[in-house]
Scaffold this motif. Structure first.
Motif, PDB file in Angstrom:
ATOM      1  N   PRO A 135      23.072  27.867  93.998  1.00  0.00           N
ATOM      2  CA  PRO A 135      22.891  26.429  94.112  1.00  0.00           C
ATOM      3  C   PRO A 135      23.845  25.809  94.982  1.00  0.00           C
ATOM      4  O   PRO A 135      24.825  26.187  95.388  1.00  0.00           O
ATOM      5  N   ARG A 136      23.585  24.410  95.142  1.00  0.00           N
ATOM      6  CA  ARG A 136      24.180  23.489  96.062  1.00  0.00           C
ATOM      7  C   ARG A 136      25.406  23.288  95.469  1.00  0.00           C
ATOM      8  O   ARG A 136      26.726  23.093  96.023  1.00  0.00           O
ATOM      9  N   HIS A 137      25.580  23.281  93.950  1.00  0.00           N
ATOM     10  CA  HIS A 137      26.729  22.795  93.221  1.00  0.00           C
ATOM     11  C   HIS A 137      26.753  23.285  91.959  1.00  0.00           C
ATOM     12  O   HIS A 137      25.442  23.003  91.282  1.00  0.00           O
TER      13      HIS A 137
ATOM     14  N   LYS B  93      15.002  28.253  92.026  1.00  0.00           N
ATOM     15  CA  LYS B  93      16.078  28.053  93.075  1.00  0.00           C
ATOM     16  C   LYS B  93      16.736  26.923  93.121  1.00  0.00           C
ATOM     17  O   LYS B  93      16.555  25.722  93.634  1.00  0.00           O
ATOM     18  N   PHE B  94      17.658  26.789  91.870  1.00  0.00           N
ATOM     19  CA  PHE B  94      18.351  25.632  91.532  1.00  0.00           C
ATOM     20  C   PHE B  94      19.039  24.832  92.632  1.00  0.00           C
ATOM     21  O   PHE B  94      19.662  25.626  93.275  1.00  0.00           O
ATOM     22  N   ASP B  95      18.910  23.437  92.807  1.00  0.00           N
ATOM     23  CA  ASP B  95      19.907  22.742  93.858  1.00  0.00           C
ATOM     24  C   ASP B  95      21.175  22.464  92.897  1.00  0.00           C
ATOM     25  O   ASP B  95      22.348  22.582  93.425  1.00  0.00           O
TER      26      ASP B  95
ATOM     27  N   PRO C  50      30.383  26.650  95.213  1.00  0.00           N
ATOM     28  CA  PRO C  50      30.942  25.371  94.974  1.00  0.00           C
ATOM     29  C   PRO C  50      31.037  25.271  93.508  1.00  0.00           C
ATOM     30  O   PRO C  50      29.823  25.185  92.865  1.00  0.00           O
ATOM     31  N   ILE C  51      32.312  25.125  92.691  1.00  0.00           N
ATOM     32  CA  ILE C  51      32.459  25.188  91.316  1.00  0.00           C
ATOM     33  C   ILE C  51      33.235  23.964  91.081  1.00  0.00           C
ATOM     34  O   ILE C  51      34.286  24.176  91.321  1.00  0.00           O
TER      35      ILE C  51
ATOM     36  N   SER D 264      28.428   9.470  82.830  1.00  0.00           N
ATOM     37  CA  SER D 264      28.540   8.754  84.091  1.00  0.00           C
ATOM     38  C   SER D 264      29.430   9.444  85.016  1.00  0.00           C
ATOM     39  O   SER D 264      29.206   9.655  86.101  1.00  0.00           O
ATOM     40  N   ALA D 265      30.727  10.016  84.689  1.00  0.00           N
ATOM     41  CA  ALA D 265      31.291  10.887  85.348  1.00  0.00           C
ATOM     42  C   ALA D 265      30.633  12.181  86.120  1.00  0.00           C
ATOM     43  O   ALA D 265      30.809  12.328  87.097  1.00  0.00           O
ATOM     44  N   LEU D 266      29.804  12.599  84.830  1.00  0.00           N
ATOM     45  CA  LEU D 266      29.123  14.004  85.531  1.00  0.00           C
ATOM     46  C   LEU D 266      28.170  13.868  86.617  1.00  0.00           C
ATOM     47  O   LEU D 266      28.025  14.222  87.686  1.00  0.00           O
ATOM     48  N   ILE D 267      27.582  12.520  86.649  1.00  0.00           N
ATOM     49  CA  ILE D 267      26.353  12.374  87.376  1.00  0.00           C
ATOM     50  C   ILE D 267      27.055  12.011  88.812  1.00  0.00           C
ATOM     51  O   ILE D 267      26.592  12.481  89.860  1.00  0.00           O
ATOM     52  N   ARG D 268      28.278  11.156  88.596  1.00  0.00           N
ATOM     53  CA  ARG D 268      28.786  10.707  89.937  1.00  0.00           C
ATOM     54  C   ARG D 268      29.351  12.111  90.625  1.00  0.00           C
ATOM     55  O   ARG D 268      29.681  11.989  91.873  1.00  0.00           O
ATOM     56  N   LEU D 269      29.842  12.941  89.888  1.00  0.00           N
ATOM     57  CA  LEU D 269      30.477  14.073  90.462  1.00  0.00           C
ATOM     58  C   LEU D 269      29.650  15.184  91.090  1.00  0.00           C
ATOM     59  O   LEU D 269      29.954  16.210  91.715  1.00  0.00           O
TER      60      LEU D 269
END
Length: 334
Positions: free
Chosen positions: A119-121, A76-78, A173-174, A226-231
């Motif tokens: 998933p959430r995102h 059940k991935f977030d 949400p993708i 860094s960009a991926l984590i923030r997004l």
């Protein structure tokens, strides 16, 4: 704790993303087929560095029917970060079926699993190659990109369309990312930096295509992560207002396409000069014509990314190249 799925977890980008997610407290399920497209030992070495109670490794192909469905049902991935793909422009000329199966088939299996267990995102990797024959630069996300120059690029552009349809139909949400020539420690052996560094340190020659008249928006791996984590927490929302006039947010789905690049193209010969400086060796260049499926230049407009997450690091090419060369010498003991 939140649980994330990272496909392509033993790959170059996937490894760095998993490492950061674990550091941020996520439980990570990493899927990778450990294919022999390049040396498996490098993938195994990356994987070994991830081993912990926070990381669960699954060996398998994303296109394998029901594999992803079972993982989604169990965990059940977030969060889902989809990086598994058959990469490489030139290899797609010789082996297009692997791109069809992995890139399109694998993305289909992922979307079907997400439809059943949302998933959430979801963050899905695309490529700057999707811009194809476009010559107006820097590339902006909301311009038309209809003329892909390689089958690799065509499959990635197809996954964008597939993901949009699922986002619209099932309210998933993708966010799709178009990466621009990512480089850095633990990089892929088929990429220019790795090949050039290896050849220069071994006293060999390097093939320089289009007689060196090329430029790339080289993006350091740490900046990209860094960009991926923030997004992760910047979810596209159906019907919400665009972030700006160039926002690619869909009018009918919680879906967005984003560039992640350095926003500063570097001439290929200057890139080679940075490698020469870091290795303290002179390169012997074989000047070659342009290869089929390639493009002479890439350049990302990262305005939308900055509007969504603020300024991200932009590592200068000489600094990033030096970090790679130091890693290469340490890893290969040379």
């Amino acid at each position: 704790m939140p649980t994330a799925l990272v496909t392509g977890a033993a790959g170059f980008i996937g490894y760095h993303v998993c490492e950061q997610l674990i550091s941020n407290g996520y439980d990570v399920v990493g899927l990778d087929a450990m294919t022999d497209y390049y040396e498996v030992s490098l993938k195994e070495a990356r994987h070994a560095r991830l081993e912990s109670e926070k990381f669960t490794f699954i060996k398998g192909y994303v296109e394998e029917r029901d594999l992803l469905m079972g993982l989604f049902e169990t965990h059940k991935f977030d969060l889902v970060i989809h990086l598994a793909a058959q990469a490489g422009v030139r290899y797609s000329i010789d082996n297009p079926r692997s791109y069809l199966e992995s890139n399109i088939g694998g993305t289909f299996e992922l979307l079907e699993a997400a439809r059943a267990y949302p998933p959430r995102h979801m963050l899905l990797a695309s490529t700057s190659s999707a811009y194809g024959a476009n010559t107006v630069m820097p590339y902006v996300e909301n311009v038309r990109a209809d003329h892909q120059m390689s089958f690799y690029a065509a499959t990635k552009k197809a996954t964008e369309a597939m993901a949009h349809s699922y986002a619209h139909l099932y309210d998933l949400p993708i966010t799709m990312f178009r990466f621009f020539t990512v480089y850095g420690p633990w990089g892929r052996p088929d990429m220019a930096l790795f090949k050039f560094t290896k050849a220069i340190l071994e006293g060999g020659s390097i093939d320089v295509y289009n007689n060196g008249d090329m430029s790339r928006d080289f993006t350091y791996i740490g900046d990209l992560v860094s960009a991926l984590i923030r997004l992760i927490d910047v979810l596209p929302e159906r019907g919400s207002a665009p972030a700006g006039e160039t926002d690619s947010l869909s009018p009918v789905a919680p879906f967005r396409v984003l560039n992640i690049g350095n926003s500063s193209p570097t001439l290929l010969m200057d890139f080679i000069s940075a490698i020469e400086l870091a290795t303290e060796r002179k390169a012997t260049c074989n000047m070659m014509p342009m290869q089929a499926g390639d493009v002479p230049a890439t350049w990302a407009d990262a305005t939308l990314l900055t509007q969504l997450v603020g300024e991200i690091p932009h590592t200068k090419v000489p600094e990033g190249v030096a970090k790679f060369v130091n890693w290469y010498r340490d890893y290969y003991k040379c």
